[in-house]
Design an enzyme around this catalytic site. Structure first.
Site, PDB file in Angstrom:
ATOM      1  N   ILE A   7       0.855  -1.194   0.000  1.00 54.45           N
ATOM      2  CA  ILE A   7       0.000   0.000   0.000  1.00 54.45           C
ATOM      3  C   ILE A   7       0.885   1.236   0.000  1.00 54.45           C
ATOM      4  CG2 ILE A   7      -1.774   1.293   1.251  1.00 54.45           C
ATOM      5  CD1 ILE A   7      -2.655  -1.370   2.512  1.00 54.45           C
ATOM      6  N   SER A  11       1.508   6.364   5.310  1.00 55.95           N
ATOM      7  CA  SER A  11       1.896   7.032   6.558  1.00 55.95           C
ATOM      8  C   SER A  11       0.762   7.820   7.199  1.00 55.95           C
ATOM      9  CB  SER A  11       3.094   7.957   6.316  1.00 55.95           C
ATOM     10  OG  SER A  11       2.756   8.971   5.389  1.00 55.95           O
ATOM     11  N   SER A  12      -0.299   8.115   6.445  1.00 54.52           N
ATOM     12  CA  SER A  12      -1.414   8.892   7.000  1.00 54.52           C
ATOM     13  C   SER A  12      -2.666   8.668   6.169  1.00 54.52           C
ATOM     14  CB  SER A  12      -1.071  10.397   7.028  1.00 54.52           C
ATOM     15  OG  SER A  12      -0.958  10.895   5.706  1.00 54.52           O
ATOM     16  N   GLY A  13      -3.780   9.199   6.673  1.00 55.93           N
ATOM     17  CA  GLY A  13      -5.021   9.206   5.910  1.00 55.93           C
ATOM     18  C   GLY A  13      -5.528   7.824   5.524  1.00 55.93           C
ATOM     19  N   ILE A  14      -6.075   7.731   4.311  1.00 54.36           N
ATOM     20  CA  ILE A  14      -6.669   6.488   3.833  1.00 54.36           C
ATOM     21  C   ILE A  14      -5.641   5.366   3.800  1.00 54.36           C
ATOM     22  CG2 ILE A  14      -7.749   5.361   1.851  1.00 54.36           C
ATOM     23  CD1 ILE A  14      -9.059   8.011   1.139  1.00 54.36           C
ATOM     24  N   GLY A  15      -4.427   5.667   3.340  1.00 51.14           N
ATOM     25  CA  GLY A  15      -3.403   4.638   3.238  1.00 51.14           C
ATOM     26  C   GLY A  15      -3.070   4.006   4.573  1.00 51.14           C
ATOM     27  N   TYR A 146      -5.222  19.529  -9.335  1.00 49.97           N
ATOM     28  CA  TYR A 146      -5.656  18.299  -8.663  1.00 49.97           C
ATOM     29  C   TYR A 146      -6.655  17.528  -9.522  1.00 49.97           C
ATOM     30  CZ  TYR A 146      -7.705  15.178  -5.185  1.00 49.97           C
ATOM     31  OH  TYR A 146      -8.154  14.069  -4.518  1.00 49.97           O
TER      32      TYR A 146
END
Length: 245
Positions: A7, A11-15, A146
């Site tokens: 993955i 290190s943060s969020g969804i991951g 984005y």
């Protein structure tokens, strides 16, 4: 037999939530991110193995992929989630912001697909999952960089699925709406139907387990954006301008 996944953006969020979710369900998880400190913290959880890596560094990416191959690692799931968001001023377009956004949101996805996908070939049920966004469904203000990068990702995945139809690899495109993560917490505007990150990870995990080729959530936002996309072109643009105010 224990399943294995890799993955990115872990290190943060969804991951991070996905790494925790898969590890909690008995998977071996290779967690990839630039932040070595955050990965070391994540690695304290059983089943998670940290891989500090800058995904925009093609040489490093190739080296890590080769190292995993030499170690005999077989991936059952490659989940490319890493991404960033920078808003721009249309009256003074920041070219560097476009370069940074596309570097991680698109070019790194293509490179990670190239170098990590061979690790799927020995799996009995290989899956490739790539996270895009609903942002490209509608022309949101200041989202030129984005939204364009996510439109590129979604097209890349759909085209890849056609060309790899006979490969045996199941390919899933993940297009979430607003998810409560450190990235979206920087936004200074209202985010309709905001989804908690734990719920987002659970929906992705379930959707991939079911073999869905496209995972979109929340449904209310998806339906709203679909309806807006059906408007006549000039009317849709008029609605977008009003939403900016």
């Amino acid at each position: 037999m224990t399943s294995t996944c890799l993955i990115t953006g872990a290190s943060s969020g969804i991951g991070r939530e996905l790494a925790l979710h898969y590890a909690a369900n008995g998977w071996i998880v290779y967690a990839v991110a630039r932040s070595a400190d955050k990965l070391r913290e994540l690695e304290q959880k059983p089943g998670i193995r940290a891989l500090p890596l800058d995904l925009t560094d093609n040489s490093a990416l190739q080296r890590i992929a080769q190292q995993l191959s030499d170690d005999g690692v077989v991936l059952d799931l490659l989940l490319l989630n890493a991404g960033t968001c920078e808003y721009v001023d249309a009256n003074n377009l920041d070219l560097a912001a476009f370069e940074r956004t596309f570097a991680i949101n698109f070019h790194a996805v293509v490179a990670a697909t190239k170098y990590f996908m061979p690790l799927l070939k020995a799996s009995l049920a290989p899956q490739l999952a790539i996270v895009s966004s609903m942002a490209h469904f509608f022309p949101f203000t200041r989202s030129e960089a984005y939204g364009a990068s996510k439109a590129a990702v979604s097209y890349f995945v759909d085209s890849l699925r056609v060309d790899l139809a006979d490969s045996g690899i199941s390919i899933s495109l993940i297009e979430p709406g607003f998810v409560d993560t450190p990235l979206t917490q920087k936004n200074d505007f209202s985010m309709p139907f905001l989804v908690p990150v734990t719920q987002a990870a659970s929906r992705i995990y379930t959707g991939l387990a079911q073999g869905k080729s496209r995972i979109r959530f929340p449904r209310r936002l998806s339906l709203l954006l679909k309806l807006l996309s059906l408007l006549p072109y000039d009317l849709r643009n008029s609605v977008a301008r009003r939403m900016k105010q």
